[in-house]
Design a protein around this motif. Structure first.
Motif, PDB file in Angstrom:
ATOM      1  N   LYS A 161       0.754  -1.167   0.012  1.00  0.00           N
ATOM      2  CA  LYS A 161      -0.103  -0.056   0.039  1.00  0.00           C
ATOM      3  C   LYS A 161       0.810   1.078  -0.112  1.00  0.00           C
ATOM      4  N   HIS A 174      -1.188   5.161  -8.481  1.00  0.00           N
ATOM      5  CA  HIS A 174      -2.804   4.266  -8.299  1.00  0.00           C
ATOM      6  C   HIS A 174      -2.694   3.974  -6.770  1.00  0.00           C
ATOM      7  N   ARG A 175      -3.858   4.298  -6.288  1.00  0.00           N
ATOM      8  CA  ARG A 175      -3.988   3.547  -4.917  1.00  0.00           C
ATOM      9  C   ARG A 175      -5.804   2.971  -4.594  1.00  0.00           C
ATOM     10  N   LEU A 176      -6.069   1.947  -4.462  1.00  0.00           N
ATOM     11  CA  LEU A 176      -7.319   1.498  -4.290  1.00  0.00           C
ATOM     12  C   LEU A 176      -8.178   2.510  -3.534  1.00  0.00           C
ATOM     13  N   ARG A 177      -9.474   2.649  -3.891  1.00  0.00           N
ATOM     14  CA  ARG A 177     -10.355   3.717  -3.259  1.00  0.00           C
ATOM     15  C   ARG A 177     -11.106   2.893  -2.175  1.00  0.00           C
ATOM     16  N   HIS A 181     -10.678   5.217 -11.269  1.00  0.00           N
ATOM     17  CA  HIS A 181      -9.468   5.167 -10.471  1.00  0.00           C
ATOM     18  C   HIS A 181      -9.113   6.067  -9.663  1.00  0.00           C
TER      19      HIS A 181
END
Length: 296
Positions: A178, A212-215, A199
């Motif tokens: 992460k 990119h980082r997950l929501r 995204h």
């Protein structure tokens, strides 16, 4: 946490839908658009004078990019970079004239108070100046006088952006990681951007890279169970993602609602939301260099 920086010849091919885990922008384009956005936001803001000052600094960064791009390219030919990038003394040969050009260009167009700040910078000895540059690049702004930090940051921000755009590496995140800080320069994110695709990307305050980082998970601690969105109204394009686990928050800019949004400018212009969250005992996890003097 470790990340892999891969050359384009060896990078794993991305999905056919065009998704990229890393986006490197053109610094001249970014700075030009940011300066325009700051001027636009200043028209209806209670902090118009300060937004215009920020815009003046950012507008001069466009000229710094044009002046020092070739020097950065030449320097990169003689260096082996380690990722995340760390500014060493060899870059001082670029930072020094960059600071001179920036302060000289600002002097005739800023207020008398900022001229005094510029005069103070000119009195700083070389060793202390190097210490300040290094502290800013290492995410330690508390070691730099807040009134001069935004001008010194203009140089660090420009230099790091030029290094990244001229290197043009690709990044492939390792499984189960992460990434809370920029994988290329180690800078803190200023905000997250929700692209039209849906995204979420974190925007680096230091080199303008987006990764990119997950929501729906905290960008600070990684928790996904206590996430809420806060805003002044449901229609706002700038919101805050709060985490009840670590009590942090990061601004979220929804580009589909307004493509002109800029992470630095719109974060700075929505301090009312910060005040609201502070009263709720949340703290900022994002870093905006233009907030440093306001925090004095």
């Amino acid at each position: 946490m470790s990340v892999k920086i891969l050359d384009k010849d060896t990078i794993i091919k991305q999905k056919s839908d065009g998704f990229k885990p890393l986006i490197i922008g053109n610094p001249a384009t970014i700075f030009h658009a940011r300066a325009a956005r700051l001027r636009q936001l200043a028209q209806d803001s209670f902090m118009a004078d300060y937004l215009l000052l920020a815009g003046q600094i950012v507008q001069q960064q466009v000229q710094l990019v044009e002046t020092f791009d070739s020097a950065v390219q030449q320097q990169l030919q003689n260096k082996t970079l380690v990722w995340p990038i760390e500014i060493d003394s060899s870059w001082q040969a670029i930072l020094d004239p960059m600071l001179t050009q920036l302060t000289s260009a600002l002097r005739p167009i800023v207020s008398d108070d900022i001229v005094k700040v510029i005069d103070n910078i000119s009195q700083i000895d070389q060793q202390t100046l190097q210490h300040y540059f290094h502290a800013l690049q290492q995410n330690q702004p508390d070691r730099v006088p807040a009134d001069i930090a935004i001008i010194l940051w203009g140089c660090i921000n420009t230099l790091m952006s030029l290094i990244v755009t001229n290197t043009q590496l690709e990044w492939q995140p390792e499984a189960n990681t992460k990434q809370s800080h920029c994988p290329l320069c180690g800078g803190a994110p200023v905000a997250s951007l929700i692209q039209g695709s849906g995204h979420r990307y974190l925007h680096c305050s230091q080199c303008e890279t987006e990764w990119h980082r997950l929501r729906a998970e905290c960008t600070q601690c990684g928790d996904g169970e206590n996430i809420q969105l806060q805003s002044e109204s449901l229609e706002d394009s700038v919101r805050a993602e709060t985490c009840g686990h670590c009590q942090s928050y990061l601004k979220m800019l929804v580009l589909e609602k307004n493509p002109q949004l800029d992470p630095i400018a719109d974060d700075l212009a929505t301090l009312v939301l910060d005040q609201k969250l502070s009263q709720m005992e949340f703290y900022r996890s994002g870093f905006n260099p233009f907030l440093l003097p306001l925090a004095q």
